[in-house]
Write a protein that holds these residues in place. Sequence first.
Motif, PDB file in Angstrom:
ATOM      1  N   SER A 175      25.952   8.348 -34.883  1.00  0.00           N
ATOM      2  CA  SER A 175      25.610   9.360 -33.888  1.00  0.00           C
ATOM      3  C   SER A 175      24.138   9.736 -33.968  1.00  0.00           C
ATOM      4  O   SER A 175      23.474   9.905 -32.937  1.00  0.00           O
ATOM      5  CB  SER A 175      26.470  10.617 -34.092  1.00  0.00           C
ATOM      6  OG  SER A 175      27.830  10.342 -33.892  1.00  0.00           O
ATOM      7  N   VAL A 176      23.628   9.879 -35.183  1.00  0.00           N
ATOM      8  CA  VAL A 176      22.208  10.213 -35.363  1.00  0.00           C
ATOM      9  C   VAL A 176      21.326   9.101 -34.821  1.00  0.00           C
ATOM     10  O   VAL A 176      20.316   9.358 -34.143  1.00  0.00           O
ATOM     11  CB  VAL A 176      21.903  10.478 -36.854  1.00  0.00           C
ATOM     12  CG1 VAL A 176      20.398  10.578 -37.090  1.00  0.00           C
ATOM     13  CG2 VAL A 176      22.592  11.754 -37.323  1.00  0.00           C
ATOM     14  N   HIS A 213      22.318  17.223 -27.533  1.00  0.00           N
ATOM     15  CA  HIS A 213      23.306  16.933 -26.494  1.00  0.00           C
ATOM     16  C   HIS A 213      23.902  15.543 -26.685  1.00  0.00           C
ATOM     17  O   HIS A 213      25.117  15.354 -26.563  1.00  0.00           O
ATOM     18  CB  HIS A 213      22.654  17.044 -25.115  1.00  0.00           C
ATOM     19  CG  HIS A 213      23.584  16.760 -23.984  1.00  0.00           C
ATOM     20  ND1 HIS A 213      23.556  15.566 -23.282  1.00  0.00           N
ATOM     21  CD2 HIS A 213      24.572  17.486 -23.426  1.00  0.00           C
ATOM     22  CE1 HIS A 213      24.484  15.594 -22.351  1.00  0.00           C
ATOM     23  NE2 HIS A 213      25.119  16.741 -22.413  1.00  0.00           N
ATOM     24  N   THR A 214      23.052  14.566 -26.978  1.00  0.00           N
ATOM     25  CA  THR A 214      23.534  13.202 -27.211  1.00  0.00           C
ATOM     26  C   THR A 214      24.415  13.140 -28.450  1.00  0.00           C
ATOM     27  O   THR A 214      25.413  12.413 -28.483  1.00  0.00           O
ATOM     28  CB  THR A 214      22.347  12.233 -27.369  1.00  0.00           C
ATOM     29  OG1 THR A 214      21.487  12.331 -26.229  1.00  0.00           O
ATOM     30  CG2 THR A 214      22.821  10.794 -27.495  1.00  0.00           C
ATOM     31  N   LEU A 215      24.062  13.922 -29.457  1.00  0.00           N
ATOM     32  CA  LEU A 215      24.823  13.933 -30.712  1.00  0.00           C
ATOM     33  C   LEU A 215      26.266  14.369 -30.487  1.00  0.00           C
ATOM     34  O   LEU A 215      27.177  13.904 -31.181  1.00  0.00           O
ATOM     35  CB  LEU A 215      24.139  14.876 -31.711  1.00  0.00           C
ATOM     36  CG  LEU A 215      24.499  14.732 -33.187  1.00  0.00           C
ATOM     37  CD1 LEU A 215      24.058  13.370 -33.718  1.00  0.00           C
ATOM     38  CD2 LEU A 215      23.846  15.852 -33.984  1.00  0.00           C
ATOM     39  N   VAL A 234      30.538  10.526 -34.033  1.00  0.00           N
ATOM     40  CA  VAL A 234      31.174  11.648 -34.713  1.00  0.00           C
ATOM     41  C   VAL A 234      32.157  12.392 -33.809  1.00  0.00           C
ATOM     42  O   VAL A 234      33.212  12.841 -34.272  1.00  0.00           O
ATOM     43  CB  VAL A 234      30.100  12.608 -35.279  1.00  0.00           C
ATOM     44  CG1 VAL A 234      29.300  13.278 -34.172  1.00  0.00           C
ATOM     45  CG2 VAL A 234      30.735  13.650 -36.185  1.00  0.00           C
ATOM     46  N   SER A 235      31.854  12.530 -32.522  1.00  0.00           N
ATOM     47  CA  SER A 235      32.768  13.243 -31.632  1.00  0.00           C
ATOM     48  C   SER A 235      34.093  12.494 -31.489  1.00  0.00           C
ATOM     49  O   SER A 235      35.170  13.107 -31.440  1.00  0.00           O
ATOM     50  CB  SER A 235      32.130  13.432 -30.250  1.00  0.00           C
ATOM     51  OG  SER A 235      31.768  12.184 -29.687  1.00  0.00           O
ATOM     52  N   PHE A 275      24.560  22.192 -37.883  1.00  0.00           N
ATOM     53  CA  PHE A 275      23.323  21.492 -37.551  1.00  0.00           C
ATOM     54  C   PHE A 275      22.782  21.945 -36.196  1.00  0.00           C
ATOM     55  O   PHE A 275      21.593  22.250 -36.056  1.00  0.00           O
ATOM     56  CB  PHE A 275      23.569  19.979 -37.537  1.00  0.00           C
ATOM     57  CG  PHE A 275      22.390  19.180 -37.059  1.00  0.00           C
ATOM     58  CD1 PHE A 275      21.313  18.938 -37.890  1.00  0.00           C
ATOM     59  CD2 PHE A 275      22.357  18.670 -35.763  1.00  0.00           C
ATOM     60  CE1 PHE A 275      20.220  18.205 -37.448  1.00  0.00           C
ATOM     61  CE2 PHE A 275      21.276  17.944 -35.309  1.00  0.00           C
ATOM     62  CZ  PHE A 275      20.200  17.709 -36.159  1.00  0.00           C
ATOM     63  N   ALA A 276      23.650  22.000 -35.187  1.00  0.00           N
ATOM     64  CA  ALA A 276      23.224  22.391 -33.850  1.00  0.00           C
ATOM     65  C   ALA A 276      22.677  23.812 -33.844  1.00  0.00           C
ATOM     66  O   ALA A 276      21.646  24.101 -33.217  1.00  0.00           O
ATOM     67  CB  ALA A 276      24.387  22.264 -32.867  1.00  0.00           C
ATOM     68  N   LEU A 277      23.345  24.720 -34.550  1.00  0.00           N
ATOM     69  CA  LEU A 277      22.908  26.109 -34.597  1.00  0.00           C
ATOM     70  C   LEU A 277      21.548  26.246 -35.272  1.00  0.00           C
ATOM     71  O   LEU A 277      20.655  26.952 -34.777  1.00  0.00           O
ATOM     72  CB  LEU A 277      23.948  26.958 -35.330  1.00  0.00           C
ATOM     73  CG  LEU A 277      23.643  28.451 -35.448  1.00  0.00           C
ATOM     74  CD1 LEU A 277      23.533  29.081 -34.069  1.00  0.00           C
ATOM     75  CD2 LEU A 277      24.711  29.155 -36.273  1.00  0.00           C
ATOM     76  N   LEU A 278      21.368  25.572 -36.405  1.00  0.00           N
ATOM     77  CA  LEU A 278      20.100  25.647 -37.127  1.00  0.00           C
ATOM     78  C   LEU A 278      18.943  25.081 -36.298  1.00  0.00           C
ATOM     79  O   LEU A 278      17.844  25.650 -36.278  1.00  0.00           O
ATOM     80  CB  LEU A 278      20.203  24.897 -38.456  1.00  0.00           C
ATOM     81  CG  LEU A 278      21.093  25.541 -39.521  1.00  0.00           C
ATOM     82  CD1 LEU A 278      21.177  24.649 -40.755  1.00  0.00           C
ATOM     83  CD2 LEU A 278      20.575  26.918 -39.896  1.00  0.00           C
TER      84      LEU A 278
END
Length: 223
Positions: free
Chosen positions: A10-11, A155-157, A177-178, A203-206
């Motif tokens: 995903s990364v 968004h892509t992640l 990962v999704s 991760f998204a929040l940070l």
Amino acid sequence: MPDLSPVWLSVALAAITTMLLLVIGTPLAWWLSQTRSRLRPVIEAVTALPLVLPPTVLGFYLLILLSPTSAFGGFWIDLTGDTLTFSFTGLVLASIIYSLPFMVQPLVSAFEANGRNVMEAAASLRASPLDAFFRVAVPLSARGFVTAMVLTFTHTLGEFGVVLMVGGNIPGETRVVSIAIYEHVETLQYADAHMLSAGLLTFALLVLVAVYALNRRSAVRVG
């Protein structure tokens, strides 16, 4: 301990998509911010379409477009010997289309915020349009570039619908990962699903907190 290969896949997908969209989206955003063409509303609407279309609808049409029976998919097979559907390359192409507005719209806003005066001033100093763009417009739009890249990456992640339609669930190839989270939930492996979900959420929040803090600090300096 869950298998972390979907995370790294995903990364990689998010990073490649972000870099390619930076190259594709920057000139498109610049044209949209500067043009007076009657085609602008049409191009803006097409660019923003992934925001309003259900991912499964977009994924369905991308699946048709990239399939071996389509002109484009058949050309790709003749060129490389590989199919685009259910492949990492196909996921990259689908992600570029799906995440396009997340790159373009922040850049358009950043370019428009600069106004036309700065480019006219650069032209009066005999700077070429290309030189003025890279020396004036890009530095002044740095916050917009950071926001666009972060939004595109995150968004892509977290893609699911488009990835599932175009790539399926092939370990090591398209199992991002999704998809892994969805599979863990389906098989009642809630602990593994929770670990991956919590990691993605954190991760998204940070990242978003860091972007907002950076933009706020930049705004205070400018003010």
